[in-house]
Design a protein around this motif. Sequence first.
Motif, short mmCIF file in Angstrom:
data_model
loop_
_atom_site.label_atom_id
_atom_site.label_comp_id
_atom_site.label_asym_id
_atom_site.label_seq_id
_atom_site.Cartn_x
_atom_site.Cartn_y
_atom_site.Cartn_z
N ALA A 298 0.67 -1.15 0.00
CA ALA A 298 -0.29 -0.07 -0.08
C ALA A 298 1.00 1.27 0.02
CB ALA A 298 -0.91 -0.09 1.27
N GLU A 299 1.99 1.05 0.48
CA GLU A 299 2.98 2.44 0.66
C GLU A 299 3.88 2.54 -0.71
OE1 GLU A 299 4.79 2.01 4.33
OE2 GLU A 299 3.08 2.47 5.56
N GLY A 300 3.60 1.62 -1.61
CA GLY A 300 4.51 1.53 -2.78
C GLY A 300 5.56 0.95 -3.29
N ILE A 301 5.85 -0.13 -2.24
CA ILE A 301 6.94 -1.25 -2.55
C ILE A 301 6.44 -2.07 -3.49
CG2 ILE A 301 8.17 -2.99 -1.48
CD1 ILE A 301 9.08 -0.19 -0.71
N ASP A 302 6.98 -2.25 -4.49
CA ASP A 302 6.63 -3.07 -5.67
C ASP A 302 6.82 -4.59 -4.98
OD1 ASP A 302 7.52 -5.06 -8.28
OD2 ASP A 302 6.52 -3.14 -8.79
N ARG A 303 5.94 -5.54 -5.60
CA ARG A 303 5.59 -6.88 -5.17
C ARG A 303 6.86 -7.76 -5.40
NH1 ARG A 303 2.34 -9.83 -1.87
NH2 ARG A 303 3.88 -11.75 -1.80
N SER A 304 7.90 -7.28 -6.48
CA SER A 304 9.00 -8.24 -6.89
C SER A 304 9.83 -7.91 -5.77
CB SER A 304 9.53 -7.61 -7.94
OG SER A 304 9.86 -6.17 -8.02
N LEU A 305 9.96 -6.64 -4.77
CA LEU A 305 10.77 -6.65 -3.80
C LEU A 305 10.17 -7.57 -2.56
CD1 LEU A 305 11.61 -2.59 -4.07
CD2 LEU A 305 12.80 -4.56 -4.91
N ILE A 306 8.93 -7.47 -2.46
CA ILE A 306 8.56 -8.38 -1.55
C ILE A 306 8.80 -9.85 -1.80
CG2 ILE A 306 6.48 -9.30 -0.22
CD1 ILE A 306 6.63 -6.48 0.12
N ASP A 307 8.63 -10.27 -3.01
CA ASP A 307 9.18 -11.50 -3.39
C ASP A 307 10.51 -11.60 -3.13
OD1 ASP A 307 6.75 -12.19 -4.11
OD2 ASP A 307 6.93 -11.71 -6.18
N THR A 308 11.54 -10.77 -3.33
CA THR A 308 12.94 -11.11 -3.22
C THR A 308 13.08 -11.24 -1.72
OG1 THR A 308 13.29 -9.44 -4.82
CG2 THR A 308 15.00 -9.46 -3.16
N MET A 309 12.43 -10.72 -0.65
CA MET A 309 12.67 -10.69 0.65
C MET A 309 12.14 -11.98 1.18
SD MET A 309 12.31 -6.74 2.02
CE MET A 309 10.93 -6.45 1.25
N LEU A 310 11.19 -12.67 0.61
CA LEU A 310 10.27 -13.63 1.30
C LEU A 310 10.85 -14.91 0.25
CD1 LEU A 310 7.19 -12.10 2.10
CD2 LEU A 310 8.63 -12.91 3.75
N VAL A 311 11.48 -14.88 -0.75
CA VAL A 311 11.51 -16.02 -1.60
C VAL A 311 12.88 -16.02 -2.05
CG1 VAL A 311 10.91 -17.25 -3.71
CG2 VAL A 311 9.08 -15.88 -2.56
N GLN A 312 13.32 -15.05 -2.72
CA GLN A 312 14.85 -15.26 -3.40
C GLN A 312 16.02 -15.13 -2.23
OE1 GLN A 312 14.99 -12.18 -6.44
NE2 GLN A 312 12.84 -12.65 -7.33
N VAL A 313 15.90 -14.15 -1.47
CA VAL A 313 16.83 -14.00 -0.43
C VAL A 313 17.02 -15.38 0.47
CG1 VAL A 313 18.02 -12.86 1.53
CG2 VAL A 313 16.82 -11.46 -0.41
N PRO A 314 16.07 -15.75 0.95
CA PRO A 314 16.09 -17.16 1.77
C PRO A 314 16.43 -18.22 1.09
CG PRO A 314 14.01 -16.02 2.17
CD PRO A 314 14.53 -15.29 0.98
N ARG A 315 16.14 -18.24 -0.32
CA ARG A 315 16.66 -19.66 -1.05
C ARG A 315 18.00 -19.32 -1.15
NH1 ARG A 315 13.19 -19.71 -5.98
NH2 ARG A 315 14.74 -18.37 -6.82
N ARG A 316 18.42 -18.25 -1.63
CA ARG A 316 19.79 -17.91 -1.86
C ARG A 316 20.81 -18.31 -0.62
NH1 ARG A 316 20.45 -12.34 -2.25
NH2 ARG A 316 21.28 -12.15 -0.13
#
Length: 342
Positions: A298-316
């Motif tokens: 709602a505050e303008g953070i793109d969904r791709s950045l949410i996925d980065t923090m919850l999907v990509q970074v943990p997997r890496r």
Amino acid sequence: MQTINTVLGPIDAAGLGTVLAHEHVFILNEDYRLNFLPDWDEEGEIARAVTRLRELKELGVDSLLDVSVAGLGRNVERVRRVAEQTDLNILATTGYFTYNDLPLQLHYTGPGLGFDVPEPMVASFVRDLTVGIGNTGIKAAALMCAIEAEGLTPGVERIMRSVGRAGVETGAPIIVHTNPHTQSGRVAQRVLAEEGVDLRRVMLAHCGDTGDLDYLRALADAGSVLGMDRFGVDVLLPHEVRVATVRALAEEGYADRMILSQSAYSYSDWFDEAAKAQFAPDWNYRCVVEKVVPQLLAEGIDRSLIDTMLVQVPRRLLTRTLGAEQATPLSDNSGLDPEKEA
């Protein structure tokens, strides 16, 4: 195919999906339970954990890293019983949790001690990662240690260096419980770098307890993942400050060095459940998904950045790495782009 160990066996790393990378299932010291918790209900608490984690799966979370190690009452067989009744991947951790001293079993055994032998913790941690915990056959997926306000005590340092050596030997990631108000993350980075750990393989937990952007940038610029992982614990830092800190760092390009989590639990012998409901009513497994993510969007953070923090970074982070790139001196880490380097 890269695989990652769960309490039910290895899975393809791609199957991790959305990850809460700093949580607990049970914080329950067995010595304390046997002697001081006469009303402990084993079956009831397992059923409660199953219900809560099924709800979490229904909300779109696929995996949970349980950082309850020795010192916090790790019992992976109990956790396996929970995992068998859910579709959620639960990953176990090895290491030792203390703010100060080692357990008495290690006071007199180790390098330069009464029983002068190589550090036994290194072999124990490596065994947990490569053979299995005890006789369970359950292999840990990560290492964990702590450095709190008490600082780098002899016991804390010995554990941290053992964790670092086990991480270098196996390629397993390292999670460090830190206190951002004493900036103990800096100390952890120094000690682990001295042991040859690539700081990109380190997640510094509880960074979300501060809004000090300069401190957080410095840790991230050295390569480490920032654990923004106590959402719901507003008594330590207000929710709005936590969200604003994540938003600011994400907008500056640090989403690829952050994870979102809660450090929540189904049961803990540290806190009375009713009391917790009073001082931290939102401290639960659902806070990130139900409250934090919608607010960031709602505050303008793109969904791709949410996925980065919850999907990509943990997997890496959870995917093991071995090789010449493993050891990266602290002084050489500044400015790394972990996504490009991983």
